[in-house]
Design a protein around this motif. Structure first.
Motif, PDB file in Angstrom:
ATOM      1  N   HIS A 230      -1.332   2.774  -5.054  1.00  0.00           N
ATOM      2  CA  HIS A 230      -1.002   4.173  -5.376  1.00  0.00           C
ATOM      3  C   HIS A 230       0.285   4.522  -4.655  1.00  0.00           C
ATOM      4  O   HIS A 230       0.754   3.749  -3.816  1.00  0.00           O
ATOM      5  CB  HIS A 230      -2.123   5.118  -4.908  1.00  0.00           C
TER       6      HIS A 230
ATOM      7  N   ASP B 179       0.852  -1.200   0.000  1.00  0.00           N
ATOM      8  CA  ASP B 179       0.000   0.000   0.000  1.00  0.00           C
ATOM      9  C   ASP B 179       0.886   1.247   0.000  1.00  0.00           C
ATOM     10  O   ASP B 179       1.773   1.388   0.829  1.00  0.00           O
ATOM     11  CB  ASP B 179      -0.934  -0.017   1.218  1.00  0.00           C
TER      12      ASP B 179
ATOM     13  N   HIS C  34       1.875   8.798   4.709  1.00  0.00           N
ATOM     14  CA  HIS C  34       0.957   9.791   5.290  1.00  0.00           C
ATOM     15  C   HIS C  34       1.631  10.582   6.415  1.00  0.00           C
ATOM     16  O   HIS C  34       1.365  11.762   6.600  1.00  0.00           O
ATOM     17  CB  HIS C  34      -0.296   9.098   5.854  1.00  0.00           C
TER      18      HIS C  34
ATOM     19  N   SER D  86      -7.218   3.742  -1.219  1.00  0.00           N
ATOM     20  CA  SER D  86      -6.944   2.304  -1.198  1.00  0.00           C
ATOM     21  C   SER D  86      -8.193   1.479  -1.477  1.00  0.00           C
ATOM     22  O   SER D  86      -8.082   0.347  -1.958  1.00  0.00           O
ATOM     23  CB  SER D  86      -6.358   1.900   0.156  1.00  0.00           C
TER      24      SER D  86
ATOM     25  N   HIS E 169      -2.222  10.796  -0.956  1.00  0.00           N
ATOM     26  CA  HIS E 169      -1.722   9.951  -2.047  1.00  0.00           C
ATOM     27  C   HIS E 169      -1.399  10.819  -3.252  1.00  0.00           C
ATOM     28  O   HIS E 169      -1.810  11.976  -3.316  1.00  0.00           O
ATOM     29  CB  HIS E 169      -2.797   8.927  -2.452  1.00  0.00           C
TER      30      HIS E 169
ATOM     31  N   ASP F 107       2.182   2.791   3.272  1.00  0.00           N
ATOM     32  CA  ASP F 107       1.277   3.929   3.080  1.00  0.00           C
ATOM     33  C   ASP F 107       1.229   4.839   4.318  1.00  0.00           C
ATOM     34  O   ASP F 107       1.204   6.063   4.192  1.00  0.00           O
ATOM     35  CB  ASP F 107      -0.118   3.366   2.784  1.00  0.00           C
TER      36      ASP F 107
ATOM     37  N   THR G 261       2.173   7.208  -2.003  1.00  0.00           N
ATOM     38  CA  THR G 261       1.730   8.062  -0.896  1.00  0.00           C
ATOM     39  C   THR G 261       2.846   9.019  -0.481  1.00  0.00           C
ATOM     40  O   THR G 261       3.977   8.587  -0.251  1.00  0.00           O
ATOM     41  CB  THR G 261       1.327   7.215   0.331  1.00  0.00           C
TER      42      THR G 261
HETATM   43 ZN   LIG Z   1      -3.289   5.849   2.305  1.00  0.00          ZN
END
Ligand SMILES: [Zn+2]
Length: 367
Positions: A304, A42, A265, A83, A329, A261, A306
């Protein structure tokens, strides 16, 4: 899409002749895999992979893949996907809106790879380093209008057919706020043995064909590797052992490295790198198994990127100097790595939804 591929291959075939109508230019047959492992990092864009590689003595198991492609990650309603829409594209082959779990843009449920392959007699497994109700794993077994409906998502698991799952989120099953249901009891009624997963005290699951297992690794979200999470690799090993034992029909396993991910973030480079390297160790295990059995298709990708993560000037292999453009993202193309029977279908540039279609294409009768 398939038509275009066929036409291109026809013109590329060396024996093709416009005047010779007796030659049928069939596409080259794809070898059919017995098992499929889909690994999703992720938030794993190319910079996350690059930083992990440089920080790991300039090597990752990802270098072992012979086939590499790129997918277009955008969602139906937003160039920057989340996601939920990203995983629904992989699991069900549809572009949908951000936050959608296993539903199309009109909130209609769409069949998932787990449901489709369960229906064909495959064993299925899900392992994640987030809660099992979180967007990516949820999109493989649930259908909900919003990713935030964790307790509703949990209710899909008992009848999902998933043979083994490992992840956090226990509270959405047994400490519910929307109703008094005990979804762990409902899992047990459907034949599951449900336990908490403790890597220091590995569960015994051999000789248990026909049973189903669920392992909760946290009441809420599992902690990061840097904060002591230790279950990912043992969980993948146990899941693989369970799925291969006395299994004539093959299996589908989805493994998510969920917290690459979260490092993005948080704009924390060390968080990203540690999660990336652990995810790559899991990839190495899966590749070892696939090399040994010769009948497993392994696909690695991300939903994706991030963070708009960058490796800035002044960086060295020993010390990455990171920069970020966002705490969200981004919409960059995303790499896809494939190994094993059918892997050749995953080269080129294609939509994220094509991953679903390509997986099913490899399993077509006649391959
Ligand atoms: Zn995310």
């Amino acid at each position: 899409m398939l038509f275009l591929v066929t036409v291109c291959m026809a013109f590329a075939a060396p024996s093709f002749s416009v005047s010779d109508t007796s030659i049928v230019a069939d596409p080259i047959p794809v070898k059919k895999p017995k098992n499929i492992v889909l690994l999703i990092g992720d938030g794993m864009g190319l910079t996350q992979i690059s930083a992990g590689l440089y920080s790991n003595n300039n090597h990752l198991n990802l270098e072992r893949f012979p086939v590499i492609g790129l997918h277009k990650s955008y969602a139906w309603d937003d160039l920057v996907t989340d996601s939920a829409a990203g995983a629904t594209a992989f699991a069900s082959g549809v572009k949908t809106y951000n936050a959608a779990i296993g539903v199309d843009k009109d909130t209609m449920a769409v069949p998932t790879l787990v449901e489709i392959l369960e229906g064909r007699g495959y064993k299925t497994g899900i392992v994640a380093t987030c809660s099992v109700t979180h967007a990516t794993p949820a999109s493989f077994f649930a259908h909900a209008a919003s990713r935030r409906l964790y307790e509703e998502i949990a209710t899909f698991l008992p009848k999902s057919g998933v043979d083994i799952f490992v992840g956090g989120g226990k509270k959405y099953f047994n400490q519910r706020t929307i109703d008094n249901r005990n979804i762990i009891a409902e899992l047990e009624a459907e034949g599951y043995t449900v336990n908490d997963f403790d890597a220091a005290n590995l569960p015994e699951i051999s000789g248990t064909s026909g049973k189903k297992f669920g392992f909760f690794t946290a009441d809420e979200e599992p902690v990061s590797l840097l904060n002591g999470r230790d279950y990912f690799i043992p969980a993948v090993e146990i899941t693989h052992q369970f799925l291969t034992e006395a299994n004539e029909n093959g299996y589908f396993l989805m493994i998510e490295g969920s917290q690459i991910d979260w490092g993005g973030h948080a704009n924390e480079s060390d968080y990203i790198i540690s999660e990336m390297i652990e995810f790559d160790q899991v990839i190495g295990k899966v590749l070892d198994w696939a090399e040994k059995d010769g009948e497993t298709l392994v696909v690695v990708t991300a939903d994706h990127e991030t963070g708009g993560y960058a490796i800035n000037p002044g960086s060295t292999m020993e010390k990455i100097i990171p920069a970020f453009t966002t705490k969200s993202h981004t919409a960059a193309l995303i790499p896809v790595f494939a190994y094993g029977p059918g892997a050749e279908l995953f080269s080129g540039i294609f939509e994220n939804t094509a991953i679903f279609h390509k997986i099913l294409e490899t399993l077509k009768d006649g391959n």
